[in-house]
Design a protein around this motif. Structure first.
Motif, PDB file in Angstrom:
ATOM      1  N   ILE A 197      -2.338   4.187   5.983  1.00 17.94           N
ATOM      2  CA  ILE A 197      -0.890   4.185   5.737  1.00 17.94           C
ATOM      3  C   ILE A 197      -0.430   5.495   5.094  1.00 17.94           C
ATOM      4  N   HIS A 198      -1.299   6.133   4.319  1.00 15.39           N
ATOM      5  CA  HIS A 198      -0.922   7.380   3.636  1.00 15.39           C
ATOM      6  C   HIS A 198      -1.473   8.606   4.372  1.00 15.39           C
ATOM      7  N   GLU A 199      -1.809   8.434   5.636  1.00 24.50           N
ATOM      8  CA  GLU A 199      -2.317   9.498   6.502  1.00 24.50           C
ATOM      9  C   GLU A 199      -3.446  10.296   5.838  1.00 24.50           C
ATOM     10  N   PRO A 200      -4.570   9.625   5.540  1.00 27.29           N
ATOM     11  CA  PRO A 200      -5.648  10.326   4.845  1.00 27.29           C
ATOM     12  C   PRO A 200      -6.310  11.378   5.729  1.00 27.29           C
ATOM     13  N   PHE A 236       0.841  -1.204   0.000  1.00 26.73           N
ATOM     14  CA  PHE A 236       0.000   0.000   0.000  1.00 26.73           C
ATOM     15  C   PHE A 236       0.878   1.256   0.000  1.00 26.73           C
ATOM     16  N   GLY A 237       2.023   1.168   0.682  1.00 22.11           N
ATOM     17  CA  GLY A 237       2.974   2.291   0.663  1.00 22.11           C
ATOM     18  C   GLY A 237       3.410   2.587  -0.766  1.00 22.11           C
ATOM     19  N   ALA A 238       3.675   1.505  -1.542  1.00 24.59           N
ATOM     20  CA  ALA A 238       4.099   1.670  -2.948  1.00 24.59           C
ATOM     21  C   ALA A 238       2.957   2.264  -3.777  1.00 24.59           C
ATOM     22  N   ILE A 239       1.745   1.806  -3.493  1.00 28.07           N
ATOM     23  CA  ILE A 239       0.582   2.328  -4.244  1.00 28.07           C
ATOM     24  C   ILE A 239       0.444   3.839  -4.028  1.00 28.07           C
ATOM     25  N   SER A 299      11.430   4.410   3.677  1.00 28.73           N
ATOM     26  CA  SER A 299      11.741   4.770   5.065  1.00 28.73           C
ATOM     27  C   SER A 299      10.509   5.372   5.750  1.00 28.73           C
ATOM     28  N   ASP A 300       9.733   6.162   4.998  1.00 31.10           N
ATOM     29  CA  ASP A 300       8.532   6.772   5.577  1.00 31.10           C
ATOM     30  C   ASP A 300       7.454   5.720   5.863  1.00 31.10           C
ATOM     31  N   VAL A 301       7.359   4.720   4.957  1.00 33.37           N
ATOM     32  CA  VAL A 301       6.374   3.643   5.187  1.00 33.37           C
ATOM     33  C   VAL A 301       6.725   2.904   6.471  1.00 33.37           C
TER      34      VAL A 301
END
Lengths: 264, 328
Positions: free
Chosen positions: B172-175, B122-125, B131-133
């Motif tokens: 994961i992407h801080e929505p 999901f981090g890649a998506i 490092s942030d993931v």
């Protein structure tokens, strides 16, 4: 733009990697699927051996030409079904509202959907294709040409799968139509082009584009022709553009669904 | 600051109508008939940033269709949607970076992978640097207590553990907005409570706006300060939780155990809900009769035990569904 393409490619390969990892969960089934597909394809050699005992030339093809055609059909099918097997399941995904999770991701929906599954036996198809070319026409040059036209053919095949699969956005039970058209491509792909004449032949270069997926690529493998290669590249670009156009047009009609599903 | 703004939103579905049996099937091939179903009918509302809002209604009311239009899954037939000043239909990808979605009935995790691998995917998506993931996974693992099973394949997790992972994957992407469509469906009470606490924590610590649909009154009561009720595709109520309770809590449930039976039939404002020997369950409409007046009808010496409570929120909501009246 370049960064976005790079990120998209990264996700695409990660997706394919995870798909194959999933298939490898059961090692025995994974290996058996591949081995039996190679054997399954090989059994058809016997059929052609018998036919060529009766006649030395069928539709302008000799035995080795037909076998290379088989190899090419198998590798084309293999590449498209290893990387984009879900393109051929689009009607099912559309009708059952299974595109939701792809639509909330910040990536290209079509690429995300079609790369979300793989077909293990397609690895067997791909291996079979290379076995054939290694046995009947081995040279580094032929291997490269074979690989190039297989990739181009698989792109056209996948795009064709997307176009006919997307009909399900408009047609109820469009899966039947798309399944018939895809089956027609696969069936015609293993017969010599020369046995088809007139309208049928025209159909094989248009409605059921097996001519662009297999026949023309075969001519390139047998006797390299730059014009034919350009035609295939042009066809691949047009088919891919059409696939995106039809899919995204259809997506506006997507009605989702409320089935309980899981990504397994 | 407005997070979601919806104006005159409408969505219709075209459904094929078929007569019974084989003859009906044959007829529908020659002369297919269709009917139009209005799933969402001209609704308008807005949600402020940082709000936790319950968007509820009976099955087929148009909740999921609305949430799917807000997230860019479905195209509306009419109306305007603005989510964080982005149109979901025109800038779907841009919006996807800013919202998170959890559909309780639909799994988005790869079941053969571990939660950790899923989070990396999901981090890649979402184009997040490795490092942030890692940092985000570490942070969310601590909040959602995933340590014990973060390296166990998802297919081997319990439903509660899986839902926690689903929520983490969507965070994961801080929505800025989290859309939750029945996130606690099928969970036991302890896990439900756990999930509610975590959602509240996310809202408090990061100011995440939460748009929740649920059939579970507990979710609504414990999480939301505002409630929108939809039925037949229309908004039948848009009010604060406090107002809802205040307006609808004019009825009290009185459960009494008596020494001798008392007849309440014919008393205006009192409805006998259940009567079994000397045990009574009454509903008192305090607009018509106060509790003290109702109690005066019973001799105090006749009472063995008494319990006075509010009408459960579930009943209030059911009444609103049935009445289907417009309040806002």
């Amino acid at each position: 733009m370049l960064t976005a393409a790079k990120q998209q490619t990264k996700v695409l390969f990660l997706s394919v990697k995870y798909n194959i990892m999933r298939e490898m969960t059961n090692h025995v089934t994974f290996l058996m699927n591949i081995i039996f597909m190679v054997l399954n394809n090989a059994t058809f050699i016997v059929q052609w051996l018998l036919l060529f005992q009766l006649k030395s030339d069928i539709g302008g093809y000799v035995l080795s030409d037909v076998l290379i055609l088989w190899g090419l059909a198998a590798s084309t099918f293999g590449i498209s079904h290893i990387f984009f097997s879900q393109a051929f399941k689009l009607p099912y995904l559309i009708m059952n509202g299974k595109l939701d999770s792809f639509l909330v991701q910040p990536k290209n929906v079509l690429l995300a959907v079609i790369s979300s599954g793989t077909n293990t036996s397609a690895i067997g198809d791909l291996i079979y294709g290379y076995i054939i070319i290694l046995i009947f026409r081995f040279s580094l040059y032929n291997l490269l040409i074979f690989t190039l036209v297989s990739i181009l053919g698989s792109i056209i095949l996948t795009a064709f799968g997307v176009i006919v699969g997307s009909l399900s956005f408009w047609i109820i039970r469009g899966d039947i139509l798309s399944q018939n058209l895809i089956s027609a491509v696969i069936n015609f792909a293993t017969y010599p082009e020369g046995i088809f004449k007139g309208v049928v032949r025209l159909t094989l270069y248009t409605v059921v584009p097996v001519g662009l997926i297999n026949y023309l690529p075969l001519q390139i493998v047998l006797n390299f022709n730059f014009t034919s290669l350009l035609i295939i590249i042009g066809a691949a670009i047009i088919f891919v553009a059409l696939a995106f156009l039809v899919f995204y047009r259809g997506l506006r009609r997507y009605s989702s669904g409320n089935l309980m599903i899981s990504r397994i | 600051m407005v997070a979601i703004n919806v104006k005159n939103l409408t969505k219709k579905y075209r459904v094929k109508v078929k007569e019974k049996g084989l003859t009906g099937s044959m007829k529908s091939i020659i002369h297919p008939k269709y009917k139009e179903i209005t799933a969402v009918d001209n609704i308008s509302f807005s949600v402020k940033k940082g709000e936790i809002i319950a968007f509820i209604g009976p099955n087929g009311a148009g909740k999921s269709t609305t949430i799917k239009m807000l997230t860019g899954i479905l195209y509306p037939d009419k109306g305007d949607i603005s989510v964080l000043d982005i149109s979901p239909t025109q800038r779907r990808k841009k919006l996807a970076y800013k919202i998170g979605t959890v559909f309780g009935q639909k799994e988005q995790l790869w079941t053969h992978l571990t939660p950790y691998d899923n989070f990396k995917f999901f981090g890649a998506i979402y184009d997040i640097a490795d490092s942030d993931v890692e940092k985000q996974i570490e942070k969310l693992t601590a909040i959602f207590e995933l340590d014990d099973f973060i390296n166990t394949p998802v297919r081997n997790l319990s439903l509660g553990q899986r839902i926690r992972c689903e929520i983490v994957a969507s965070l994961i992407h801080e929505p800025e907005i989290l859309f939750l469509d029945e996130p606690t469906i099928g969970l036991d009470p302890v896990v439900k409570e756990n999930i509610r606490t975590l959602i509240k924590q996310m809202n408090k610590e990061y100011g995440t706006t939460v748009f929740l649909t649920s059939h579970d009154v507990g979710d609504i009561e414990k999480l939301c300060k505002r409630i929108i009720i939809v039925n037949h595709g229309m908004i039948v109520m848009d009010d604060s939780m406090n107002n809802l309770k205040y307006n609808y809590l004019n009825k009290k449930i009185v459960e009494i155990k008596l020494k001798e039976a008392v007849d309440f039939s014919g008393d205006d404002g009192i409805t006998v809900l259940k009567s079994k020997s000397n045990n009574l369950k009454l509903e008192v409409d305090t607009c018509k009769k106060s509790i003290s007046d109702a109690m005066k009808l019973i001799d105090a010496d006749n009472i063995i035990d008494i319990n006075i409570s509010n009408v459960p929120l579930e009943n209030i909501i059911t009444d609103i569904y049935k009445e289907g009246r417009h309040i806002n």
